[in-house]
Design a protein around this motif. Structure first.
Motif, PDB file in Angstrom:
ATOM      1  N   PRO A 183      46.889  32.836  40.868  1.00  0.00           N
ATOM      2  CA  PRO A 183      46.769  34.083  40.096  1.00  0.00           C
ATOM      3  C   PRO A 183      46.386  33.859  38.628  1.00  0.00           C
ATOM      4  O   PRO A 183      45.538  34.580  38.096  1.00  0.00           O
ATOM      5  N   VAL A 184      46.973  32.854  37.981  1.00  0.00           N
ATOM      6  CA  VAL A 184      46.650  32.620  36.567  1.00  0.00           C
ATOM      7  C   VAL A 184      45.254  32.043  36.409  1.00  0.00           C
ATOM      8  O   VAL A 184      44.562  32.291  35.410  1.00  0.00           O
ATOM      9  N   MET A 185      44.800  31.284  37.402  1.00  0.00           N
ATOM     10  CA  MET A 185      43.436  30.758  37.353  1.00  0.00           C
ATOM     11  C   MET A 185      42.433  31.857  37.648  1.00  0.00           C
ATOM     12  O   MET A 185      41.337  31.878  37.069  1.00  0.00           O
ATOM     13  N   GLN A 186      42.806  32.785  38.524  1.00  0.00           N
ATOM     14  CA  GLN A 186      41.912  33.905  38.810  1.00  0.00           C
ATOM     15  C   GLN A 186      41.688  34.741  37.566  1.00  0.00           C
ATOM     16  O   GLN A 186      40.581  35.228  37.325  1.00  0.00           O
ATOM     17  N   ARG A 187      42.704  34.882  36.752  1.00  0.00           N
ATOM     18  CA  ARG A 187      42.591  35.638  35.493  1.00  0.00           C
ATOM     19  C   ARG A 187      42.006  34.780  34.369  1.00  0.00           C
ATOM     20  O   ARG A 187      41.854  35.250  33.250  1.00  0.00           O
ATOM     21  N   MET A 188      41.718  33.534  34.674  1.00  0.00           N
ATOM     22  CA  MET A 188      41.160  32.563  33.714  1.00  0.00           C
ATOM     23  C   MET A 188      42.091  32.333  32.530  1.00  0.00           C
ATOM     24  O   MET A 188      41.644  31.986  31.432  1.00  0.00           O
ATOM     25  N   GLU A 189      43.373  32.484  32.759  1.00  0.00           N
ATOM     26  CA  GLU A 189      44.373  32.146  31.737  1.00  0.00           C
ATOM     27  C   GLU A 189      44.583  30.640  31.695  1.00  0.00           C
ATOM     28  O   GLU A 189      44.981  30.086  30.669  1.00  0.00           O
ATOM     29  N   LEU A 190      44.337  29.980  32.822  1.00  0.00           N
ATOM     30  CA  LEU A 190      44.306  28.525  32.907  1.00  0.00           C
ATOM     31  C   LEU A 190      42.963  28.131  33.501  1.00  0.00           C
ATOM     32  O   LEU A 190      42.464  28.776  34.425  1.00  0.00           O
ATOM     33  N   ILE A 191      42.374  27.063  32.975  1.00  0.00           N
ATOM     34  CA  ILE A 191      41.075  26.588  33.450  1.00  0.00           C
ATOM     35  C   ILE A 191      41.259  25.273  34.202  1.00  0.00           C
ATOM     36  O   ILE A 191      42.036  24.407  33.787  1.00  0.00           O
TER      37      ILE A 191
END
Length: 452
Positions: A183-191
């Motif tokens: 989920p956090v990668m989908q939101r690009m909060e983590l790369i």
């Protein structure tokens, strides 16, 4: 030609002429005398005069729209999918095209675009759940093409994060790992980044990685190096693939950037994809907890599942790079004038343009079918490999012809095409060279393995 019809056409033509222009003409010519001469003209001469007058009085015909989708494949997308495709195109045209050459020339990545790209909500597009949209592989392919059509570096950045890094977790991670990271990668909060290739091991990764891992209690100790790892200079996590000293099988790990023993150094002096931040990664007794080992990655076959999916995406990238080069060249030939006319009107130029369009259209129809196979669950290694081989070869040909049409301007960055020519070389080589992918297809069609 009917004489009455000719006079009728003449009358209509005269009616369309601006009154002020007629007034100015009357000051130079006796219009009554002119009409008398016209009335005595033969049908043939009158027809010639009408043709001449219509050519001179009519508005200049607008040139055709520059569009590399000659068979209109995008029209087969649903209205909702088409909207997403055009949203990505607008982003690439307004946010990326104006800055692409600057960041490419300076070998820097425009970090500010990550937040802007996140608003598109397209990461992990084909994955089900975890904040992902569960869309078709076909739409995902169109998006890869739209990005590479403007800047292959941005397309590569996105493919590494959304495809390789997220895909590794989606296909090989436990349910807990998927819930934690996707989920956090989908939101690009983590790369994310993806570490498979090594300084001495590229295409031969399946034959044995030199990076090793060894389990000690509840931790794994990783040692070795990875090379050409895109995004890794600034990624929050990197998927590291290593050979287990215990069973000699390949394992996958989620390694955080702050993890002790993990070091990423930027690779300098690249001639292609200069905006992509590739790194040389050194792992020195890098300790990773068992909870960060990809729980369903137990052999290289699991790694290959990720590569099969992303190799199809690289074929779409090749299409995008080729399309961008073709459209740049076509537009340039319409505007560039030599010998008093646009060079698009010369036979040899049109021959090159048609050759490029034929290659591009063949590439597009191939990857279109490739994505259909992926959506149907029938995608095999050889399908993706054949598309990678063919599309990157034809891409190379297209950008070569495009640079030729630009003449000397083709080597100037300001005309964009030089960047496409350089970036095509990287796309041609990564995700498996032509030779390796050819052997994968060859094995499938002959039943014989030619791998050494």
């Amino acid at each position: 030609m009917n004489l009455f019809k000719s006079f009728s056409q003449l009358r209509n033509l005269l009616k369309s002429i601006d009154i002020e222009a007629v007034s100015k003409l009357s000051q130079k010519v006796d219009l009554n005398q002119l009409m008398g001469v016209v009335s005595k003209m033969s049908e043939e001469d009158l027809g010639k005069m009408l043709k001449f007058m219509q050519a001179g009085s009519g508005k200049k015909k607008a040139p055709p729209v520059v569009n590399g989708d000659f068979y209109e494949l995008a029209s087969t997308l649903s209205p909702e999918e088409r909207e997403i495709q055009l949203k990505v195109r607008d982003f690439m045209e307004t946010e990326i095209r104006p800055i692409a050459n600057y960041y490419w020339n300076n070998a820097q990545f425009p970090m500010h675009i990550i937040a802007l790209m996140a608003r598109l909500n397209i990461c992990g597009l084909t994955y089900q759940g975890y904040g992902c949209a569960g869309r078709s592989a076909l739409l995902e392919g169109f998006i890869a093409m739209e990005m590479a059509r403007v800047d292959s570096s941005i397309s590569t950045f996105f493919g590494v994060h959304s495809g390789l890094a997220m895909g590794s977790i989606y296909l090989c991670g436990s349910e807990e790992q998927k819930q934690q990271w996707l989920p956090v990668m989908q939101r690009m909060e983590l790369i994310g980044a993806f570490g498979l290739t090594e300084p001495e091991v590229g295409s031969g990764a399946a034959g044995g990685l030199t990076t090793t891992c060894k389990k000690e209690g509840d931790e794994w100790v990783i040692n070795g190096q990875k090379k050409w790892i895109g995004n890794a200079t600034f990624s929050d996590i990197t998927i590291i693939w290593a050979r287990d000293l215990g069973d000699n099988q390949v394992k996958g790990f989620i390694v955080k950037k702050e993890n002790p023993g993990f070091k990423a150094e930027k690779m300098e002096d690249k001639m292609a994809l200069r905006t992509v931040q590739n790194a040389l990664i050194t792992l020195t007794d890098c300790r990773v907890p068992e909870t960060d080992r990809l729980q369903n990655a137990n052999s290289f076959k699991d790694t290959a599942n990720v590569l099969r999916m992303t190799r199809a995406g690289v074929a779409w990238q090749a299409v995008g790079c080729g399309r961008g080069a073709y459209e740049l060249a076509l537009k340039y030939t319409m505007q560039r004038k030599q010998f008093g006319r646009p060079i698009a009107g010369f036979q040899l130029v049109q021959d090159l343009l048609v050759t490029m369009l034929g290659d591009l259209t063949a590439m597009q129809t191939m990857v279109y079918r490739l994505s259909q196979l992926q959506d149907a669950g029938d995608l095999a290694d050889e399908h993706a490999s054949l598309a990678k081989v063919f599309c990157t070869l034809r891409m190379r040909s297209i950008v070569d012809h495009a640079r030729e049409l630009f003449g000397g301007n083709g080597i100037l960055l300001e005309y964009d095409i030089a960047r496409f020519v350089a970036d095509a070389e990287a796309i041609y080589s990564y995700e498996g060279t032509k030779e390796i992918n050819s052997l994968i297809v060859g094995r499938a069609i002959t039943g014989e393995s030619a791998f050494v």
